[in-house]
Every structure is written in structure tokens, then in C-alpha cells.
Design a protein around this motif. Structure first.
Motif, PDB file in Angstrom:
ATOM      1  N   SER A  47       0.861  -1.179   0.000  1.00  0.00           N
ATOM      2  CA  SER A  47       0.000   0.000   0.000  1.00  0.00           C
ATOM      3  C   SER A  47       0.896   1.227   0.000  1.00  0.00           C
ATOM      4  O   SER A  47       1.805   1.346   0.816  1.00  0.00           O
ATOM      5  CB  SER A  47      -0.892   0.006   1.249  1.00  0.00           C
ATOM      6  OG  SER A  47      -0.116   0.031   2.418  1.00  0.00           O
ATOM      7  N   GLN A  48       0.654   2.101  -0.942  1.00  0.00           N
ATOM      8  CA  GLN A  48       1.488   3.290  -1.081  1.00  0.00           C
ATOM      9  C   GLN A  48       1.278   4.210   0.105  1.00  0.00           C
ATOM     10  O   GLN A  48       0.159   4.475   0.507  1.00  0.00           O
ATOM     11  CB  GLN A  48       1.142   4.020  -2.381  1.00  0.00           C
ATOM     12  CG  GLN A  48       2.069   5.200  -2.668  1.00  0.00           C
ATOM     13  CD  GLN A  48       1.777   5.806  -4.012  1.00  0.00           C
ATOM     14  OE1 GLN A  48       0.949   5.286  -4.753  1.00  0.00           O
ATOM     15  NE2 GLN A  48       2.428   6.899  -4.320  1.00  0.00           N
ATOM     16  N   GLN A  49       2.369   4.705   0.679  1.00  0.00           N
ATOM     17  CA  GLN A  49       2.292   5.597   1.825  1.00  0.00           C
ATOM     18  C   GLN A  49       3.162   6.814   1.584  1.00  0.00           C
ATOM     19  O   GLN A  49       4.162   6.769   0.864  1.00  0.00           O
ATOM     20  CB  GLN A  49       2.725   4.888   3.105  1.00  0.00           C
ATOM     21  CG  GLN A  49       1.751   3.825   3.579  1.00  0.00           C
ATOM     22  CD  GLN A  49       2.149   3.251   4.924  1.00  0.00           C
ATOM     23  OE1 GLN A  49       3.317   3.175   5.251  1.00  0.00           O
ATOM     24  NE2 GLN A  49       1.180   2.841   5.710  1.00  0.00           N
ATOM     25  N   ASN A  50       2.758   7.895   2.179  1.00  0.00           N
ATOM     26  CA  ASN A  50       3.510   9.138   2.142  1.00  0.00           C
ATOM     27  C   ASN A  50       3.872   9.503   3.570  1.00  0.00           C
ATOM     28  O   ASN A  50       3.106   9.246   4.499  1.00  0.00           O
ATOM     29  CB  ASN A  50       2.678  10.251   1.509  1.00  0.00           C
ATOM     30  CG  ASN A  50       2.233   9.904   0.107  1.00  0.00           C
ATOM     31  OD1 ASN A  50       2.971  10.052  -0.845  1.00  0.00           O
ATOM     32  ND2 ASN A  50       1.001   9.400  -0.009  1.00  0.00           N
ATOM     33  N   LYS A  96      -1.536   7.019   4.530  1.00  0.00           N
ATOM     34  CA  LYS A  96      -1.891   6.059   3.498  1.00  0.00           C
ATOM     35  C   LYS A  96      -2.542   6.782   2.320  1.00  0.00           C
ATOM     36  O   LYS A  96      -3.103   7.869   2.457  1.00  0.00           O
ATOM     37  CB  LYS A  96      -2.846   5.012   4.068  1.00  0.00           C
ATOM     38  CG  LYS A  96      -2.241   4.188   5.190  1.00  0.00           C
ATOM     39  CD  LYS A  96      -3.235   3.183   5.732  1.00  0.00           C
ATOM     40  CE  LYS A  96      -2.627   2.370   6.867  1.00  0.00           C
ATOM     41  NZ  LYS A  96      -3.600   1.400   7.431  1.00  0.00           N
ATOM     42  N   GLU A  97      -2.475   6.124   1.191  1.00  0.00           N
ATOM     43  CA  GLU A  97      -3.005   6.721  -0.037  1.00  0.00           C
ATOM     44  C   GLU A  97      -4.502   7.022   0.087  1.00  0.00           C
ATOM     45  O   GLU A  97      -4.987   8.030  -0.434  1.00  0.00           O
ATOM     46  CB  GLU A  97      -2.753   5.771  -1.216  1.00  0.00           C
ATOM     47  CG  GLU A  97      -2.996   6.395  -2.576  1.00  0.00           C
ATOM     48  CD  GLU A  97      -1.990   7.480  -2.916  1.00  0.00           C
ATOM     49  OE1 GLU A  97      -2.336   8.357  -3.722  1.00  0.00           O
ATOM     50  OE2 GLU A  97      -0.867   7.450  -2.354  1.00  0.00           O
ATOM     51  N   GLU A  98      -5.239   6.170   0.804  1.00  0.00           N
ATOM     52  CA  GLU A  98      -6.685   6.378   0.917  1.00  0.00           C
ATOM     53  C   GLU A  98      -7.047   7.576   1.804  1.00  0.00           C
ATOM     54  O   GLU A  98      -8.209   7.996   1.856  1.00  0.00           O
ATOM     55  CB  GLU A  98      -7.376   5.116   1.461  1.00  0.00           C
ATOM     56  CG  GLU A  98      -6.878   4.659   2.806  1.00  0.00           C
ATOM     57  CD  GLU A  98      -5.856   3.542   2.693  1.00  0.00           C
ATOM     58  OE1 GLU A  98      -5.822   2.692   3.601  1.00  0.00           O
ATOM     59  OE2 GLU A  98      -5.091   3.538   1.706  1.00  0.00           O
ATOM     60  N   ILE A 116      -5.400  10.562   1.517  1.00  0.00           N
ATOM     61  CA  ILE A 116      -4.869  11.767   0.873  1.00  0.00           C
ATOM     62  C   ILE A 116      -5.905  12.878   0.765  1.00  0.00           C
ATOM     63  O   ILE A 116      -5.590  14.063   0.894  1.00  0.00           O
ATOM     64  CB  ILE A 116      -4.315  11.435  -0.534  1.00  0.00           C
ATOM     65  CG1 ILE A 116      -3.031  10.616  -0.405  1.00  0.00           C
ATOM     66  CG2 ILE A 116      -4.038  12.697  -1.334  1.00  0.00           C
ATOM     67  CD1 ILE A 116      -1.879  11.370   0.223  1.00  0.00           C
TER      68      ILE A 116
END
Length: 233
Positions: free
Chosen positions: A14-17, A59-61, A63
């Protein structure tokens, strides 16, 4: 001929920032420690550290959600997560308090009274620091006529029983009672940070210097866990 099949597991990431930066006082430009930082409509959050720095994986969700920042003595701030990720410095405005009528009384220390006295043996539950967000536990203390002669708050004691505590820091919060009977306005207007040593069974917080009179409508005493690196060790 032998045919070999090589099986490669499919790993899903899962893409994270990661948001990193400082929370600063807009007037003095000084760092603000222990600011609560949370993503609304999620269970993710953190607190700024002693030097005002913070780091939060997003998490990307999340954003398109909103970040809320709040601290004692400052106006709360809400900003989009997308902007939060780009901000290395975030400024909070000091809160201007409107003082109500102040009644000065003689403060006598000869008499003391213990309210809600408990023993270690009374404790049967514990709380961990596994949540990814700061949290608060509050206990309501009603006013009784018997407190009239000892109406100033002298100290507050927290019991931790025989649990194997690690070192930790938490914030003491005192709240008035709102119209819905829930915690409302902070009585303490500054950070009171309590530091625990490993396996410490109780902590006594001296609040005598704040000249707090036991509110007639009662009040809430709260334990606020800080989600900072110090508490993750």
C-alpha cells in the motif's frame, strides 16, 4: 525433460507518504511540543515531540482527508492532507483567552482531604500504547459540600498498579463539565507533562500553584497519552 515451475509470490504494497516537519508558534516562531495531530475520519495520528517536530505516515486512501492540529493555549487548525504533506513548517495562532470574573480568596494549606482514594489492589485493567493516535481517558469528580473547607486542588495522583510499565510521558488535562455532561473546556491553560520511570507504580502531580478551586458543577481529570517516539521505546 524435466519442467521446473518457479513460484513467485505477489507482494502487494500500500502506497504511503510520510509527512515531516515542525509545529511553530505563529507569534514567537518557537516550536510547540505535544501538539495532537490527527487525520479526521481515520484512526491515524501522532503528537509533536519535545522540539515541535513530527513525522506521520499517511496512506493513499487518506490523501483527500483533513488533518486536525490542536494544543493547549492555541487555536485548533485544520488543513487538507495534500497540503500537510508539503508543509515543513506549520504555524498555530496563540489563543486569546477572555477572562471571566476572578474571585480572590485566602488559600490555607492546613486542611487537606483525599477524594476517591484507591489502592493498587483496586486496579484490574490496563491500557497500552498500541493505538496509532493520541487518546484521552477522563474520570468525573462531582462536588460535595464537604469540600467547601478544602476547595483548592492540591495534587492529583495516578495509580498504575503492578503492571510492568515502561518509561512514558503523558499530559494531565482538567476539564469543566459541558451542557451534555461531557468534558468541555480546559481548566489548565498550559501543558502539564508527567514523566514516568520504568515500573513506576504511581505519579503525583502538584497543581497547588495553579490556584484551581473545585468547580461546583464538578470537573473531569484526564490522562492524555502522547503518541511520540519517547512512548514507543
Amino acid at each position: 525433460m524435466k519442467v521446473f515451475f518457479l513460484l513467485f509470490p505477489f507482494l502487494v504494497f500500500s502506497q504511503q507518504n510520510v509527512a515531516k516537519g515542525l509545529v511553530l508558534d505563529k507569534v514567537t516562531n518557537e516550536p510547540i511540543p505535544y501538539v495532537n495531530i490527527s487525520i479526521l475520519e481515520s484512526t491515524i495520528g501522532t503528537s509533536s515531540d519535545d522540539d515541535g517536530s513530527f513525522s506521520l505516515e499517511i496512506k493513499e486512501e487518506d490523501i483527500n482527508k483533513i488533518v486536525s492540529l490542536s494544543s493547549l493555549g492555541y487555536e485548533s487548525s485544520k488543513i487538507p492532507v495534500s497540503l500537510f504533506l508539503k508543509s515543513e513548517e506549520i504555524f498555530l495562532n496563540p489563543k486569546t483567552e477572555v477572562l471571566e470574573e476572578v474571585v480572590i480568596k485566602d488559600k490555607l494549606e492546613e486542611k487537606t482531604k483525599t477524594v476517591n482514594k484507591i489502592e493498587d489492589s483496586d486496579l484490574c485493567h490496563g491500557f497500552g500504547s498500541f493505538a496509532e493516535n493520541p487518546w484521552i481517558i477522563a474520570l468525573y469528580f462531582p462536588y460535595k459540600d464537604a469540600y467547601e473547607e478544602t476547595e483548592f486542588l492540591k495534587s492529583i495522583k495516578f495509580h498504575f498498579g503492578n503492571f510492568k510499565n515502561k518509561k512514558a510521558k503523558f499530559r494531565l488535562r482538567l476539564f469543566t463539565v459541558g451542557k451534555d455532561s461531557l468534558p468541555d473546556i480546559d481548566i489548565l491553560k498550559e501543558n502539564v507533562i508527567v514523566e514516568l520511570k520504568k515500573k513506576q507504580k504511581e505519579a503525583v502531580v502538584d497543581v497547588a500553584d495553579y490556584d484551581i478551586i473545585f468547580p461546583r458543577e464538578g470537573f473531569y481529570v484526564a490522562f492524555e497519552w502522547l503518541y511520540i517516539p519517547y512512548n514507543e521505546e
